[in-house]
Design an enzyme around this catalytic site. Structure first.
Site, PDB file in Angstrom:
ATOM      1  N   ARG A  51      42.231  46.996  58.712  1.00  0.00           N
ATOM      2  CA  ARG A  51      42.463  45.691  58.097  1.00  0.00           C
ATOM      3  C   ARG A  51      43.409  45.826  56.908  1.00  0.00           C
ATOM      4  O   ARG A  51      43.412  46.834  56.217  1.00  0.00           O
ATOM      5  CB  ARG A  51      41.148  45.104  57.590  1.00  0.00           C
TER       6      ARG A  51
ATOM      7  N   ARG B 147      44.157  49.256  46.050  1.00  0.00           N
ATOM      8  CA  ARG B 147      44.469  48.358  44.935  1.00  0.00           C
ATOM      9  C   ARG B 147      43.579  48.642  43.727  1.00  0.00           C
ATOM     10  O   ARG B 147      44.029  48.554  42.584  1.00  0.00           O
ATOM     11  CB  ARG B 147      44.347  46.912  45.388  1.00  0.00           C
TER      12      ARG B 147
ATOM     13  N   ASP C  27      44.361  43.236  53.486  1.00  0.00           N
ATOM     14  CA  ASP C  27      43.863  42.043  52.811  1.00  0.00           C
ATOM     15  C   ASP C  27      44.936  40.969  52.703  1.00  0.00           C
ATOM     16  O   ASP C  27      46.120  41.210  52.983  1.00  0.00           O
ATOM     17  CB  ASP C  27      43.363  42.403  51.414  1.00  0.00           C
TER      18      ASP C  27
END
Length: 248
Positions: A50, A195, A52
């Site tokens: 995935r 992040r 974001d």
């Protein structure tokens, strides 16, 4: 059924991440609609991982099953004519029937891009960071990451995972003029991990945290101890590797 891997890239600015969601437009949804239209059959896809909301990919892989045998050049021309301009498919490869884009990946790599000065060309692709950053301190702290395997401190909370263990292969910063680039590779990543790491590392780079503070944050295994996540627009999934044995 015939199983295929596609290699693709996307600008994530206008998408709510990779994975299909209710009431939000995602990269996976756009791809599934495009493939279903082209192949005239409902097509589901599975990505290597995935990304974001707002995160980009210069190299992503996904697998799907086709009821017909596909010819690469014709497929690439047609699917890219259907997909929105922010998504491009670069390659199609036949794989073994049990090949899996997520579970067969050996490693994944991300790059995070910071610009130290304003540029009209970087507003959706970099984190604009005016404060000075000490690249030597950034790399001292990044090297500490390589000593650990548990990264719970940098994982989103309430995430459905069985383990917070990741094997890092690389974590380093490099400077190219007004650009600072953080390269990180691992066998797997936790949700929000890169992040959160970048957001915490820049606190070291500005002198707000010491390298020992950074080590303490890792060892705390507490997301509240780490700093705010870096903005999404600077993050890119840039490389996914697979064993050659899965390809036909």
């Amino acid at each position: 059924m015939n199983r295929y891997f596609i290699e693709l890239a996307y600008d994530g600015k206008n998408y709510h991440g990779w994975q299909i969601q209710n009431n939000a437009y995602t990269v996976q949804e756009a791809l599934e609609k495009g493939l279903s239209t082209l192949l005239k059959s409902p097509i589901g896809i599975m990505g290597s991982g995935r990304t974001d909301t707002g995160v980009h990919a210069t190299q992503q892989f996904a697998h799907f099953d086709s009821p017909i045998v596909l010819e690469k050049s014709e497929f690439l021309k047609k699917i890219n004519g259907i997909l929105p301009p922010e998504i491009a498919v670069y390659d199609l490869r036949a794989v073994k029937p049990d090949a899996h884009a997520r579970f067969d990946a050996n490693s994944r790599s991300y790059i995070y891009k910071i610009t130290l000065s304003k540029s009209p060309f970087f507003k959706d692709s970099h984190w604009l960071f005016y404060k000075g950053l000490d690249i030597e301190k950034l790399n001292e702290a990044a090297a500490i990451l390589m000593e650990y395997t548990d990264f719970e401190s940098f994982s989103k909370v309430h995430t459905d995972v069985n383990t917070f263990l990741c094997q890092l292969f690389e974590a380093k910063w490099e400077q190219n003029g007004q650009e600072l680039l953080f390269n990180i590779s691992a066998n797997r990543f936790l949700r929000g991990m890169v992040r959160a790491i970048v957001g915490t590392l820049v606190e070291v780079g500005t002198g707000k945290l010491s390298t020992q503070d950074f080590r303490r944050i890792i060892e705390s295994k507490n997301r509240k101890e780490a700093k705010a996540a870096a903005p999404a627009q600077g993050l890119y999934l840039c490389r996914v590797s697979y064993p050659e044995s899965i390809f036909i």
